[in-house]
Design a protein around this motif. Structure first.
Motif, short mmCIF file in Angstrom:
data_model
loop_
_atom_site.label_atom_id
_atom_site.label_comp_id
_atom_site.label_asym_id
_atom_site.label_seq_id
_atom_site.Cartn_x
_atom_site.Cartn_y
_atom_site.Cartn_z
N VAL A 113 7.95 58.94 9.43
CA VAL A 113 7.88 59.54 10.62
C VAL A 113 6.58 59.88 11.05
O VAL A 113 5.91 59.66 12.12
CB VAL A 113 9.04 60.93 11.00
N VAL A 114 5.79 60.66 10.22
CA VAL A 114 4.56 61.13 10.69
C VAL A 114 3.62 60.13 10.33
O VAL A 114 2.75 60.20 11.31
CB VAL A 114 3.97 62.15 9.37
N THR A 115 3.89 59.05 9.66
CA THR A 115 2.78 57.89 9.63
C THR A 115 2.95 57.16 10.93
O THR A 115 2.04 56.63 11.46
CB THR A 115 3.19 56.86 8.55
N MET A 116 4.24 56.94 11.44
CA MET A 116 4.51 56.23 12.72
C MET A 116 3.96 56.98 13.80
O MET A 116 3.21 56.23 14.78
CB MET A 116 5.87 55.78 12.78
N LEU A 117 3.96 58.08 13.84
CA LEU A 117 3.61 59.04 15.24
C LEU A 117 2.02 59.04 15.02
O LEU A 117 1.29 58.73 16.19
CB LEU A 117 4.21 60.33 14.82
N LEU A 118 1.51 59.25 13.88
CA LEU A 118 -0.33 59.18 13.65
C LEU A 118 -0.66 57.87 14.17
O LEU A 118 -1.76 57.71 14.72
CB LEU A 118 -0.61 59.78 12.42
N ILE A 249 7.71 44.96 17.02
CA ILE A 249 6.70 45.41 16.15
C ILE A 249 6.84 46.85 15.49
O ILE A 249 6.73 47.05 14.04
CB ILE A 249 5.17 45.40 17.01
N PHE A 250 7.22 47.60 16.36
CA PHE A 250 7.72 49.01 15.88
C PHE A 250 8.58 48.96 14.74
O PHE A 250 8.81 49.77 13.83
CB PHE A 250 8.02 49.92 17.10
N LEU A 251 9.60 48.18 14.99
CA LEU A 251 10.87 47.86 14.41
C LEU A 251 10.42 47.32 12.88
O LEU A 251 10.66 48.20 11.65
CB LEU A 251 12.03 47.38 14.88
N ILE A 252 9.86 46.38 12.80
CA ILE A 252 9.38 45.72 11.65
C ILE A 252 8.28 46.80 10.85
O ILE A 252 8.50 46.94 9.55
CB ILE A 252 8.52 44.42 11.94
N GLN A 257 7.45 50.39 6.16
CA GLN A 257 7.03 51.73 5.58
C GLN A 257 8.11 52.35 5.05
O GLN A 257 7.65 53.15 3.86
CB GLN A 257 6.43 52.61 6.93
N LEU A 258 9.32 52.39 5.55
CA LEU A 258 10.46 52.90 4.63
C LEU A 258 10.59 52.48 3.42
O LEU A 258 11.06 53.11 2.34
CB LEU A 258 11.48 52.88 5.33
N ILE A 259 10.47 51.04 3.32
CA ILE A 259 10.64 50.35 1.95
C ILE A 259 9.37 50.72 0.86
O ILE A 259 9.62 50.98 -0.21
CB ILE A 259 10.67 48.84 2.03
#
Length: 329
Positions: A113-118, A249-252, A257-259
């Motif tokens: 979450v933090v990685t995607m937000l920043l 792109i956001f989904l992929i 990142q989760l993996i």
């Protein structure tokens, strides 16, 4: 006149013939797909063989080991004993495993979450920066992305060092927070994962920012300008135009990142060596190492690894399905 009349008479019939021609159906499109024959499969065969040898054979050995009692004696030549699902039963009945699993899922979720937000904010900022500042920021992120995980962990460990760390120095001398004088960040599990999260997010943001920035450059400017003229603010334009346009792109990126965060090992293991308590800060990757390599129980460690692989494979299958859906659209 006689030479022109036949042409005039045949022209309408040709046009009518073209109008009556039916568009190619699904059978024709399937035939075009099969036109390559066995050539694509022949070209893929060498890569599939290499992939099977590099990935498939070790995975098969891991599965076999997970059904055996395989300890240090077996490493030195003793025959292993088949116990079948006993290792899995021991793992799935162990409360320590569920604690490690829950800790890993929560930690990975927060990091994602933090990685995607920043990363999203930095990508949007790169769209507004002048060319020189954007180049400088890109070089800095590339350096952070290229730095090995172990090197980055050692550097950040020095920064959070109890006696000589720059973080404690700044908090005490600049902000007057005396409680952080020689504060040990790695002893407490919560602050340990705070430091580990900083290292992981710091190394993952460049990938997210560059990927989303590449997608942002493809958003039509005229659509954004039209929305701005209609009175839509920046957040509304992002929510109604930019995000739907970049949703694949956001989904992929989120799934990748989760993996990656679920199988993190180096950062947590290195911080534990610097000063963390292993029993309270183990994640799945470190727990597998502690069970098999350090503990000598390769059978149980293999069972944990297989369970982790199934978890990651489930996420990967979802990722592949989403990519396939986007390609079909």
């Amino acid at each position: 006149m006689t030479t022109v009349e036949p042409a005039l008479e045949t022209a309408p019939s040709a046009v009518e013939g073209e109008r009556l021609t039916a568009p190619p159906g699904p059978d024709a499109s399937r035939a075009r797909r099969r036109r390559g024959g066995l050539t694509p499969y022949t070209l893929l065969t060498p890569a599939m063989i290499v992939l099977a040898l590099i990935v498939g054979w070790p995975l098969l050995q891991l599965i076999v080991t997970s059904f055996q009692r395989f300890g240090r004696a077996q490493v030195f030549g003793a025959p292993p004993e088949w116990v079948w699902f006993e290792n899995y039963a021991d793992v799935l009945s162990d409360p320590v495993f569920y604690g490690v699993l829950a800790r890993t899922l929560i930690f990975s979720g927060v990091c994602v979450v933090v990685t995607m937000l920043l990363g999203t904010l930095i990508a949007l900022m790169m769209m507004r920066l002048p060319k020189g500042f954007r180049l400088l920021l890109s070089v800095g992120m590339l350096l952070a992305w290229a730095m090995p995980a172990l090197t980055a962990t050692v550097v950040w460990g020095w920064m959070f060092d109890t006696a000589y760390g720059v973080v404690n120095h700044v908090l005490v001398n600049w902000f007057g927070l005396e409680q952080y004088f020689q504060h040990s960040w790695l002893i407490d599990p919560l602050s340990f994962f705070f430091v580990a999260g900083i290292i992981i997010v710091w190394g993952a943001i460049p990938f997210v920012a560059f990927t989303l920035y590449a997608g942002l450059t493809q958003v039509p400017d005229e659509v954004l300008e039209a929305a701005q003229l209609d009175g839509a603010g920046g957040f509304k334009r992002f929510r109604l135009i930019v995000f739907p346009f970049l949703k694949p792109i956001f989904l992929i990126v989120t799934i990748l990142q989760l993996i990656w965060d679920l199988r993190v090992f180096t950062q947590v293991f290195a911080l534990q060596d610097i000063g963390g308590i292993r029993a309270l800060t183990n994640t799945l990757g470190v727990y597998i190492y502690q069970t098999s390599i350090a503990g000598g129980d390769f059978g149980q460690g293999g069972a944990i690894a297989v369970i982790t692989a199934v978890l990651l494979m489930s996420i990967s299958i979802y990722y592949v399905r989403q990519v396939t859906k986007e390609e079909e659209l």
